[in-house]
Design a protein around this motif. Structure first.
Motif, PDB file in Angstrom:
ATOM      1  N   HIS A 163       0.837  -1.205   0.000  1.00  0.00           N
ATOM      2  CA  HIS A 163       0.000   0.000   0.000  1.00  0.00           C
ATOM      3  C   HIS A 163       0.874   1.258   0.000  1.00  0.00           C
ATOM      4  N   THR A 164       1.925   1.257   0.791  1.00  0.00           N
ATOM      5  CA  THR A 164       2.838   2.406   0.867  1.00  0.00           C
ATOM      6  C   THR A 164       3.487   2.681  -0.487  1.00  0.00           C
ATOM      7  N   ILE A 165       3.951   1.644  -1.154  1.00  0.00           N
ATOM      8  CA  ILE A 165       4.611   1.812  -2.452  1.00  0.00           C
ATOM      9  C   ILE A 165       3.609   2.275  -3.509  1.00  0.00           C
ATOM     10  N   LYS A 166       2.412   1.704  -3.507  1.00  0.00           N
ATOM     11  CA  LYS A 166       1.386   2.140  -4.473  1.00  0.00           C
ATOM     12  C   LYS A 166       1.037   3.608  -4.246  1.00  0.00           C
ATOM     13  N   THR A 167       0.951   4.031  -2.995  1.00  0.00           N
ATOM     14  CA  THR A 167       0.652   5.430  -2.679  1.00  0.00           C
ATOM     15  C   THR A 167       1.780   6.350  -3.140  1.00  0.00           C
ATOM     16  N   LEU A 168       3.018   5.947  -2.932  1.00  0.00           N
ATOM     17  CA  LEU A 168       4.168   6.740  -3.374  1.00  0.00           C
ATOM     18  C   LEU A 168       4.103   6.991  -4.881  1.00  0.00           C
ATOM     19  N   PHE A 169       3.891   5.929  -5.651  1.00  0.00           N
ATOM     20  CA  PHE A 169       3.829   6.084  -7.103  1.00  0.00           C
ATOM     21  C   PHE A 169       2.634   6.939  -7.520  1.00  0.00           C
ATOM     22  N   ARG A 179      12.781 -15.324  -8.795  1.00  0.00           N
ATOM     23  CA  ARG A 179      13.585 -14.239  -9.382  1.00  0.00           C
ATOM     24  C   ARG A 179      14.339 -13.449  -8.321  1.00  0.00           C
ATOM     25  N   GLY A 180      14.176 -13.838  -7.062  1.00  0.00           N
ATOM     26  CA  GLY A 180      14.913 -13.172  -5.997  1.00  0.00           C
ATOM     27  C   GLY A 180      14.092 -12.199  -5.174  1.00  0.00           C
ATOM     28  N   CYS A 181      12.816 -12.100  -5.422  1.00  0.00           N
ATOM     29  CA  CYS A 181      11.956 -11.214  -4.639  1.00  0.00           C
ATOM     30  C   CYS A 181      11.620 -11.925  -3.329  1.00  0.00           C
ATOM     31  N   ASN A 182      12.164 -11.435  -2.239  1.00  0.00           N
ATOM     32  CA  ASN A 182      11.884 -12.043  -0.948  1.00  0.00           C
ATOM     33  C   ASN A 182      11.808 -10.955   0.105  1.00  0.00           C
ATOM     34  N   ALA A 235       6.686  -6.147  -5.303  1.00  0.00           N
ATOM     35  CA  ALA A 235       7.752  -6.324  -6.289  1.00  0.00           C
ATOM     36  C   ALA A 235       7.509  -5.284  -7.374  1.00  0.00           C
ATOM     37  N   VAL A 236       8.475  -4.396  -7.559  1.00  0.00           N
ATOM     38  CA  VAL A 236       8.323  -3.273  -8.478  1.00  0.00           C
ATOM     39  C   VAL A 236       9.235  -3.466  -9.683  1.00  0.00           C
ATOM     40  N   PHE A 237       8.630  -3.355 -10.860  1.00  0.00           N
ATOM     41  CA  PHE A 237       9.369  -3.413 -12.116  1.00  0.00           C
ATOM     42  C   PHE A 237       9.202  -2.067 -12.807  1.00  0.00           C
ATOM     43  N   VAL A 288      13.183  -3.727  -9.982  1.00  0.00           N
ATOM     44  CA  VAL A 288      13.826  -2.753  -9.105  1.00  0.00           C
ATOM     45  C   VAL A 288      13.987  -3.364  -7.724  1.00  0.00           C
ATOM     46  N   GLY A 289      12.952  -4.074  -7.269  1.00  0.00           N
ATOM     47  CA  GLY A 289      13.002  -4.720  -5.968  1.00  0.00           C
ATOM     48  C   GLY A 289      11.729  -4.454  -5.197  1.00  0.00           C
ATOM     49  N   GLY A 290      11.858  -4.533  -3.878  1.00  0.00           N
ATOM     50  CA  GLY A 290      10.724  -4.330  -2.996  1.00  0.00           C
ATOM     51  C   GLY A 290      10.710  -2.938  -2.403  1.00  0.00           C
ATOM     52  N   ALA A 291      10.022  -2.810  -1.296  1.00  0.00           N
ATOM     53  CA  ALA A 291       9.844  -1.505  -0.659  1.00  0.00           C
ATOM     54  C   ALA A 291      11.179  -0.874  -0.262  1.00  0.00           C
ATOM     55  N   ASN A 292      12.089  -1.651   0.305  1.00  0.00           N
ATOM     56  CA  ASN A 292      13.371  -1.081   0.725  1.00  0.00           C
ATOM     57  C   ASN A 292      14.153  -0.502  -0.450  1.00  0.00           C
TER      58      ASN A 292
END
Length: 102
Positions: A25-31, A59-62, A67-69, A75-79
């Protein structure tokens, strides 16, 4: 081409998420605040969501979400997204991918 690769190639920004995930939710709000209109794939609401989640983990998303592309690249996750934002690298990346015009 696998399902994830096809999905991320169709839009400048794709976010794999779960509707119950606060970091998603935080990442979606940022974008959204940037004016970006990403393709949001809610893995707990779409058909074959578990299969896609397993593909993201391979693919390494953990964790698998968010997961943001951007521009077809993981690109990766929230961090990772927040780190790029704090380094002032996220907006130029979004511009290069055609997700922002200003």
């Amino acid at each position: 081409m696998d399902r994830v690769a096809k999905m991320v190639s169709e839009r400048p920004v794709v976010i794999f998420s779960k509707s119950s995930c606060c970091m998603s939710h935080t990442i979606k709000t940022l974008f959204s605040d940037f004016g970006v209109n990403p393709s949001i794939q809610e893995l707990d609401e779409i058909p074959r969501g578990r299969e896609i989640e397993a593909a993201l983990i391979s693919r390494g998303c953990n964790p698998a979400v968010p997961a943001v592309f951007i521009g077809g690249e993981l690109v990766g996750g929230a961090n990772e997204v927040m780190s790029l934002h704090l380094k002032r690298s996220l907006i130029p990346m979004l511009r290069r991918a055609g997700a922002l015009w200003v």
